[in-house]
Scaffold this active site. Sequence first.
Site, PDB file in Angstrom:
ATOM      1  N   PHE A  24      -3.291   3.523  15.694  1.00  0.00           N
ATOM      2  CA  PHE A  24      -3.311   4.425  14.578  1.00  0.00           C
ATOM      3  C   PHE A  24      -4.519   4.043  13.855  1.00  0.00           C
ATOM      4  CE2 PHE A  24      -0.082   7.879  13.939  1.00  0.00           C
ATOM      5  CZ  PHE A  24       0.386   7.990  14.999  1.00  0.00           C
ATOM      6  N   PRO A  56      -2.660 -11.701  10.855  1.00  0.00           N
ATOM      7  CA  PRO A  56      -3.120 -11.523  12.035  1.00  0.00           C
ATOM      8  C   PRO A  56      -3.110  -9.919  12.317  1.00  0.00           C
ATOM      9  CG  PRO A  56      -0.904 -12.241  11.801  1.00  0.00           C
ATOM     10  CD  PRO A  56      -1.512 -12.363  10.224  1.00  0.00           C
ATOM     11  N   ASN A  84       0.749  -1.131  -0.140  1.00  0.00           N
ATOM     12  CA  ASN A  84       0.034  -0.105  -0.031  1.00  0.00           C
ATOM     13  C   ASN A  84       0.742   1.125   0.019  1.00  0.00           C
ATOM     14  OD1 ASN A  84       0.230   0.740   2.924  1.00  0.00           O
ATOM     15  ND2 ASN A  84      -0.302  -1.077   3.400  1.00  0.00           N
TER      16      ASN A  84
HETATM   17  N1  CTP Z   1      -2.797  -2.898  12.705  1.00  0.00           N
HETATM   18  C1  CTP Z   1      -2.085  -4.189  13.010  1.00  0.00           C
HETATM   19  N2  CTP Z   1      -2.392  -5.174  12.341  1.00  0.00           N
HETATM   20  C2  CTP Z   1      -3.282  -5.451  11.426  1.00  0.00           C
HETATM   21  C3  CTP Z   1      -3.963  -4.508  10.918  1.00  0.00           C
HETATM   22  C4  CTP Z   1      -3.800  -3.065  11.727  1.00  0.00           C
HETATM   23  O1  CTP Z   1      -1.395  -3.798  13.928  1.00  0.00           O
HETATM   24  N3  CTP Z   1      -2.988  -6.374  10.645  1.00  0.00           N
HETATM   25  C5  CTP Z   1      -3.120  -1.647  13.514  1.00  0.00           C
HETATM   26  C6  CTP Z   1      -2.409  -0.593  12.729  1.00  0.00           C
HETATM   27  O2  CTP Z   1      -1.172  -0.474  12.811  1.00  0.00           O
HETATM   28  C7  CTP Z   1      -3.023   0.696  13.385  1.00  0.00           C
HETATM   29  C8  CTP Z   1      -4.378  -0.082  13.765  1.00  0.00           C
HETATM   30  O3  CTP Z   1      -4.239  -1.472  13.825  1.00  0.00           O
HETATM   31  O4  CTP Z   1      -2.492   1.071  14.532  1.00  0.00           O
HETATM   32  C9  CTP Z   1      -5.466   0.191  13.014  1.00  0.00           C
HETATM   33  O5  CTP Z   1      -5.302  -0.135  11.507  1.00  0.00           O
HETATM   34  P1  CTP Z   1      -6.381   0.061  10.480  1.00  0.00           P
HETATM   35  O6  CTP Z   1      -5.943  -0.446   9.185  1.00  0.00           O
HETATM   36  O7  CTP Z   1      -7.081   1.580  10.485  1.00  0.00           O
HETATM   37  O8  CTP Z   1      -7.600  -0.806  11.050  1.00  0.00           O
HETATM   38  P2  CTP Z   1      -8.291  -2.205  10.618  1.00  0.00           P
HETATM   39  O9  CTP Z   1      -8.202  -2.793  11.929  1.00  0.00           O
HETATM   40  O10 CTP Z   1      -7.567  -2.624   9.772  1.00  0.00           O
HETATM   41  O11 CTP Z   1      -9.683  -1.808  10.270  1.00  0.00           O
HETATM   42  P3  CTP Z   1     -10.245  -1.249   8.836  1.00  0.00           P
HETATM   43  O12 CTP Z   1      -9.168  -1.375   7.771  1.00  0.00           O
HETATM   44  O13 CTP Z   1     -11.256  -2.300   8.694  1.00  0.00           O
HETATM   45  O14 CTP Z   1     -10.662   0.209   8.916  1.00  0.00           O
END
Ligand code: CTP
Length: 409
Positions: free
Chosen positions: A335, A313, A216
């Site tokens: 975040f 995960p 991304n």
């Molecule tokens: N995060 C993580 N591991 C993942 C996905 C997300 O540690 N596999 C962490 C990111 O680093 C961030 C937070 O979770 O601190 C939120 O990430 P975000 O992508 O906004 O949230 P998602 O849980 O993926 O929700 P969505 O994409 O549905 O908004």
Amino acid sequence: MDLSGKHILLGLTGGIACYKCAELCRLLVKAGATVQVVMTEGAVRFITPVTMQALSGRPVARSQWEDEAVGRTPDGMPHIHLGREADAILVAPCSADFIAQLAQGRTDELLALLCLARPAGRVPLLLAPAMNREMWAHPALQRNLAQVQADGAKSLGVGCGSQACGETGDGRMLEPAEILAELVSFFQPKPLAGQHVLVTAGPTFEAIDPVRGVTNHSSGKMGFAVARAAAEAGAEVTLVAGPVSQPTPRNVRRIDVQSGLQMLQATLDASQKATVFIAAAAVADWRPAEPSERKIKKTGDSGPPSLHFVENPDILATVAQGERARSGQLYCVGFAAESHDLLAHATAKRQRKGIPLLVANIGPTAFGRDDNELLLVDAHGAQSLERAPKIELARKLVVEIARRIAAAG
Ligand code: CTP
């Protein structure tokens, strides 16, 4: 600017690294500092006072007896006034002989004299040593340096690499940008002293085959700024970084990873010692279920391959559910990059992840940029940090984290 309002006394002593101090002086001025250069006679052999005067915009002080500095201090005491005017004295390059002078409290020239005469509790003395590797390793030098540090000076350390003499090893002066970063860091408050901060940053790269993958647009800038700000705030910092081209902030231990699974493993390992975890990485939500070991070839008739994905995960949620976080030994910060309804999504996400603090931003207005605006959401409500350079926001964020940790403890 990082050094706005700061007055730096930049002392040059004899050494070939003097040629780098023209650039250092320029960087200090660009960072907002006013700079008074003081040169020893050894330094004048390597770079002209005219150069340093032009770059600092002030006459260079060289002697306690007969130069411009005396003219500007009618009482003839530049060694008293120059030191007292400064917010910090930075000696770069700092020669072996100058360290010996400091260790003995000698006052052979104006620079050593004003270092001895400075009010030590108010005017810090920072040293950027520069010398041949054998000189740097010599017990006499190390003994003198230990004494000088015990007396209150701070050594910024040396670089390692090829030296002007043709040898290779420790003893090079730090690069001007590194010295600037050390100086900026020195002036920052230290609310995270004693903490061990773990940060994830950047995107992950999920392989499809050995030459292709899914990733991304995360640049890693915000996470790297958070790691830098945490180090500046006095924390020991480990940064687990996905594939980005950001330079490693000073005094930060960096672990490079590619995939979400690698990031999870590196984060779990490092979280054993951490007291704060800040998940700024944009971890790919899905990865190809079975990456091919060989490059997938075009096969004509059968058309493009269809890819099957599995979910990665959730690193933040995994750490937040772990023993250290649940027992209050590890403070977790998430975040969230959203495209709309920031507060509602952030509030829900904070609860879903089971973390005390969530930092939300609008993804499309943050990705790859040097500035950002943030919304801090915790159990008590929301607080916004208005648009500013990412490093400034990161510094405010670590102060907010430190405040919450102190309140919780
Ligand atoms: N995060 C993580 N591991 C993942 C996905 C997300 O540690 N596999 C962490 C990111 O680093 C961030 C937070 O979770 O601190 C939120 O990430 P975000 O992508 O906004 O949230 P998602 O849980 O993926 O929700 P969505 O994409 O549905 O908004």
